[in-house]
Design a protein around this motif. Sequence first.
Motif, mmCIF file in Angstrom:
data_model
loop_
_atom_site.group_PDB
_atom_site.id
_atom_site.type_symbol
_atom_site.label_atom_id
_atom_site.label_comp_id
_atom_site.label_asym_id
_atom_site.label_seq_id
_atom_site.Cartn_x
_atom_site.Cartn_y
_atom_site.Cartn_z
ATOM 1 N N ASP A 29 -5.760 51.919 18.401
ATOM 2 C CA ASP A 29 -5.273 53.293 18.552
ATOM 3 C C ASP A 29 -6.096 53.986 19.624
ATOM 4 O OD1 ASP A 29 -3.090 53.638 16.810
ATOM 5 O OD2 ASP A 29 -4.444 53.584 15.098
ATOM 6 N N ARG A 41 0.174 48.820 17.648
ATOM 7 C CA ARG A 41 -0.315 50.201 17.555
ATOM 8 C C ARG A 41 0.073 51.007 18.794
ATOM 9 N NH1 ARG A 41 -5.215 47.801 14.984
ATOM 10 N NH2 ARG A 41 -5.159 48.398 12.787
ATOM 11 N N GLN A 73 2.355 54.346 18.745
ATOM 12 C CA GLN A 73 2.026 55.615 19.400
ATOM 13 C C GLN A 73 3.227 56.170 20.148
ATOM 14 O OE1 GLN A 73 -1.342 54.746 21.879
ATOM 15 N NE2 GLN A 73 -2.789 55.541 20.387
ATOM 16 N N ARG A 102 2.322 50.402 12.239
ATOM 17 C CA ARG A 102 0.886 50.569 11.972
ATOM 18 C C ARG A 102 0.465 49.783 10.732
ATOM 19 N NH1 ARG A 102 1.775 55.908 14.170
ATOM 20 N NH2 ARG A 102 0.411 56.183 16.002
ATOM 21 N N ALA A 113 0.278 46.251 11.810
ATOM 22 C CA ALA A 113 -0.907 46.052 12.643
ATOM 23 C C ALA A 113 -2.170 46.005 11.791
ATOM 24 C CB ALA A 113 -1.005 47.167 13.683
#
Length: 873
Positions: free
Chosen positions: A200, A354, A358, A556, A559
């Motif tokens: 991230d 990730r 985003q 996420r 991940a």
Amino acid sequence: MKTSEDLGTVIRLDLRSGAAELDTAKALRASVARQLGRAGLPEPDDPLFLVIDTPAGLTDHQRQYELLTAYRAVGEVRILVLLVGSAPGSYAGEDEAFQPDRRLVRPAVLRASGTALLWAGDLRSARTALEQPEPDAPEALAVLVDVLSVPDVYLKVLDGLGALPDAVAAPGVRLLEQDLPLEVRDRAWRDALVRFAGEDTELAPDLLATASSGADLPEPLRSLVAGRGGRDQRHREPGGVADSTYAAGAQALDYAEDALAGLRSLPGLLWASRRQAFEADLDQAHQALGEYRDLVGTALRGGGSGTAPSAAETAARLGALGLRVPSAEGMGERIGEGLREFAGKLLGQGLALRSVAQRFTGLAGRVEPVPGSALVRKLADHSTEALSRRPVVGNGPVATGHGALPAAAVAGLLGGLWRGPLAALAIAVPLVFLAVALLGASRLRGAGRPGRWGWGPRAAALGGAAAGVVVAYAVEPPLWLSAVGLLAGLGVAVETARRLWRAAIDSWAAFHATAALRKALAGLDALLAEAVREHWAVEERLHCADAARSVAGMLRATAAAAAAEAVPEPERPTVTGAPGPEPLDADDWLTSTSVLETDAFAVPDDGDSDWASAYAWQDGASWSEPGEPGQPGARGGFAESAGPADPWADRTAGVPRWLDRESGEGGPELVAVLAGDLTDAAMVAMEPYWGAVERGQAGALAVRRTEERVRDLLSTARRHLQHNGVLAPPPFAADHRTRAGSANLLGTDPRRVADLVGTEADRQAVVQLSSPEQGTLLSRDPAAAVWIRFAPEAVRDEVEKTWRTTGCVPPEQTLWTSSGRYAGLVRLTPLRMGVVDTVRSRQNSPADGFDPYDREDAYDRADAHDREDGDSW
């Protein structure tokens, strides 16, 4: 390319130990279900059974073979029986008196279609005096079973055996295994997981700019983000309430600006009515702007974006105000398609999970409608109070204008060229500036301290006039020249006064009020247009924002799971809770046994024995004894327990002479290819999710199911890597991806595969897995043997290119397999006529005391096996 899943799953059963538990159909099916369950595989339609047994076990385990042939399945049941060791009676006793085997007794149930026997009498195939062949060779058997467990090879061998008499043959093999050491594969897999999960981090400024513009979005989403129904479309209906109110405000501002232009002229200085007209028009503009502000406030407060009962009611309410909300028909049907295309584009570019999450979070923020409360707060920025708080140029002293003082001095000089009694005319120019100062002060009452702007020019004019009188006495100009100077001085004075007046008006606060009102009107109209755009496709955009956030959350979570799995086993946090069986995903699969096998020690309680370990323990061998040759590792199909920490170190200790192992150190594209496989797994797992998006059901349940599918496919990727190596693409790999070859993935030379598979088919090319006594039972006809050449499909292009380069004639009917580890030659040599004796099972089982081999005098009794096929016992 066909995958293992397309061809079927090879189910291994070892009847040399634990066969007693498989005496019922229920027990057999439970054993098969356990193996498939541990592998995460469904029940196959066409099961492929690989049975490991001994020649004596053919009759001892007739009940088990009957259950296998009667196994209930949708399609055809195929059975390949791998017989290990010599038949009873090969050796008479300690004097090693040799008595050749004359029969291989086979129950009639194994003569059915789709069933064949492969008899390997000596797995090591020792041929020198120094070699003392062991009765069993677990490490060699593990490799042979691995090769036969490749569905392509299994079916090819079964077909080849079916073409031979009695469907029985003895194998000869020459194999090459190209793969990675366990530690290299472990490291590459963990690196791929880390790359696949990503981190991230903040997006770069250029990416933020691109994301805000929506240029990176596919068309359905770009319209929702940037289009908002089209920014060039008019939001006010012509002739409607909003359009009329806006036009009234704009017209009032036009009148005020026209009046201000008249005030800035020289007549505006002379007549006070010009200021009064301007102030009246300015008040009218304020009133019109207030009415438009009220209308905008009504549009905003009448129902915020996302809070209106429905898009139709919102459009009707705004339509009553003379506003037009563009139609969004058909937008909702394309949201799922757009999200799918966007995810595929990002993942196809190699972005980590990730990072993709985003961008989906950013997409949700960009597409989500702005709440009405936020727009109402913006309305306060365009109120009268906000306008009054803004700093306005002109509240201080009025500027004198550029070059006003020199011009006033010159005008005074020209008008002062008089002598004698006419010198009184020199005061005419200063009087002009005095009149301008007095009139300006009167017109600009309340504009600060305007007196200052008049003092400078007056003083300059007086100074110039005095200088002109002095010059006139010194030069004594004629009267006509003095008169011309006076007229010129008055002209310069008037022009300078006009410029001074314009400068004074420009510095007046009221002058800037019109510009502020114009800006406020434009801001209110832009706010109203934004409100209309935010009401456009509000339901579709809310749906898109929710779906994008769901996708981001699922990415996420996936991940996080991938990153957690990338942590080495000793460093993983311990999960506290109720004790229970550890899931397969938590196993250290890189150093564990095959998922179709059980633990290496002791027969488990559930009756599903591990044939490899049982085979090893039958000989009394200790897997942890120092110096024990051939410590088996995960690749050979045996689990490591008390042996060395790195099973690869001992993999070559007991390698049979018919197997060559080439271990690479990993190529430059290894991690990237594995990460791409994980990306393909995520895309396949997300495929059903887009349907949920299109149906408006992209909730927590759909996300959870998608996450579970991703985890399942990650497990499939691990199992595929374990069983088939790195070269072979997993079953979910995208067709458009070009997979690197062995040099870039393993760091090995594909020429060795080409040389082995292209070898001439003669007896020197392979090693016969037969004992000397078994060799006398084989057919002596070289043409009767069936040859099988196979190599991984993943290196086919490289191998064929090597053949073309070296001028080698490509062998016919080469089998290109789904596995990427093994390549080689297999020769199936049939047995001589009369060696295989097919007998029917009698009602009494072998446990009743009947032994078909009758170990004491099996080869002395004339009626032990010398009976025609089909005779009943």
